[in-house]
Enzyme design. Sequence first.
Site, PDB file in Angstrom:
ATOM      1  N   GLU A 158       0.839  -1.222   0.000  1.00 39.18           N
ATOM      2  CA  GLU A 158       0.000   0.000   0.000  1.00 39.18           C
ATOM      3  C   GLU A 158       0.861   1.255   0.000  1.00 39.18           C
ATOM      4  O   GLU A 158       0.554   2.237  -0.670  1.00 39.18           O
ATOM      5  CB  GLU A 158      -0.933   0.004   1.209  1.00 39.18           C
ATOM      6  CG  GLU A 158      -1.970  -1.095   1.143  1.00 39.18           C
ATOM      7  CD  GLU A 158      -3.390  -0.641   1.435  1.00 39.18           C
ATOM      8  OE1 GLU A 158      -3.663   0.574   1.376  1.00 39.18           O
ATOM      9  OE2 GLU A 158      -4.214  -1.518   1.732  1.00 39.18           O
ATOM     10  N   ASP A 170      -4.861  -3.149   9.666  1.00 42.68           N
ATOM     11  CA  ASP A 170      -5.804  -3.839   8.779  1.00 42.68           C
ATOM     12  C   ASP A 170      -5.224  -5.161   8.271  1.00 42.68           C
ATOM     13  O   ASP A 170      -5.905  -6.182   8.246  1.00 42.68           O
ATOM     14  CB  ASP A 170      -6.161  -2.942   7.586  1.00 42.68           C
ATOM     15  CG  ASP A 170      -6.732  -1.610   8.031  1.00 42.68           C
ATOM     16  OD1 ASP A 170      -7.133  -1.486   9.204  1.00 42.68           O
ATOM     17  OD2 ASP A 170      -6.778  -0.673   7.202  1.00 42.68           O
TER      18      ASP A 170
END
Length: 385
Positions: A158, A170
Site C-alpha cells: 500500500e 488492517d
Amino acid sequence: MGSLKTILDLYKEKHNSEPLLIRSPGRVNIIGEHTDYNLGSVLPAAINKYIFIAIGKRIDDEINIYAADYTDSYSGTLSSLEKAWKLWPNYILGVINEIKKDGKNLSGVNIVFGGDIPLAVGLSSSAAITCAAAFALNQLFALGYSKLELAKIGQMSEHNFVGVNCGLMDQYVSLFGKEGHLLKLNCRTNEHQYIPYPENNIEIVLFDSNVKHHLVSSAYNERREECQKGLDLVKAQVPGVTALPDITEEMLNKYVKPVDEIAYKRCLYVIQEIDRLEKVCKDLESEDFEALGQRLFETHNGLQNLFEVSCDECDFLVETVKQDLNVLGARMMGGGFGGCTINLIYKEAVEQVTEKLRNEYKAKFNKDLKVYTATIGNGTEEVKI
Ligand code: GLA
C-alpha cells in the site's frame, strides 16, 4: 459481488485448471483509530465479509489478473513489473513487487479475485486483497513467510504501489483474526492477544454513509506527518520519548501547543484514544457495554473535533443514534472522510433503529444509507469447495 463459487467457476472457465483458493476477511475496529502508525494499540476484529482469490502458476512470466467485481482485467509481466495506471491491480502488483524485491523466485500467475466486502467504505477491502495475494503467493511458491511478514508485505504494498502510508492494523487483523475474538494488537511490539468477545444481545452494525473516502490518501498521510511533528517537538525536549504512547498531556501543553496548534490537536486525540482503548479492555472484562459504548461516542468526538477526519454525513449518523437508548455506542470507523460508522445496537431494535435512520438520512442528505451487520470470523485461510 463475487462469491467463492463464482470466483472458482470463473477461474476454471478462463484457465481450465484447478486453482489454489484463499479467503481473506475485511475488518471492523472497535476502538483505537489512527493509533496504529503512532505505535499505540488497536482493537479490531476480522469479519464475515471476504475477498476470495483463485490463483495458479504459469510456466512463463505473465501476470494475468481478472477482477470479477469490476469485470475488468490486467495483464503484464513479472520482469517488467510496474505500477498500473488504474488503481485496483496495484494492490496485487504491489505485493508481487515486495516479494520480488526480497529476492524470492516467482513465476507468472493467473489470478481471479472478487468478494463481498463493500469496497472503499472503510472495511479494509484493500487489506483483504493484499493479504489474500500475499498469503496465496506464499503458499503457491512455498516462500516461507510468517504471518507477520505477510502483513508487512501487504502494508508496504500500500505504501509503495497505492500511495497510502497506512499502519499495520488492517493487514494484521486480516491475517490473524479469530472467530469470536477481538484482537488487541500492540503496534509497538507487533504482538497481539485475543480478547473474547462475549456472546450477547448486541449487534455490530455498520451504517455506510455512501460517501467515498476520496480524500483519504492525501489527508491520511498528512495526519501521519502532523503526529510526527508533535512527537518530534516533544522528543527534542524530553529524553526517553520515542513514540506518542510515551507522551503525557502535560508534555503536549508545554512543548507542542505553543508552537503548533494543529500538531497539538492531532497528538492530543491520539494519546486520549490510547488511554480509552485500555479502558474499553476493562469494560469488556466486566461486560459493561454501556460504558464501552460511551467511549465510542467519545472517540467520535475526538475524530471529529481534534483529529478532524470525519465528515458531515458521519457526524449526522452518530449524532442521530446518540439519542436512541437502543444504541449503546457509535463512531466513524477507519481512515475517515466518509465510509462507515460502527454501531453497537441491541439486537431486537436493529431494524427499528435502521429504518428510522434511513429515512432521516435520506431527508437530510438525499443519500441512501447502506447497512451491514458484522459477525467476527477467522483470518486469511485456504478454502476448498
Ligand atoms: C486505515 C489504515 C489503518 C489505520 C486506520 C485508522 O484503515 O489502513 O492502518 O491507520 O485507517 O485507524
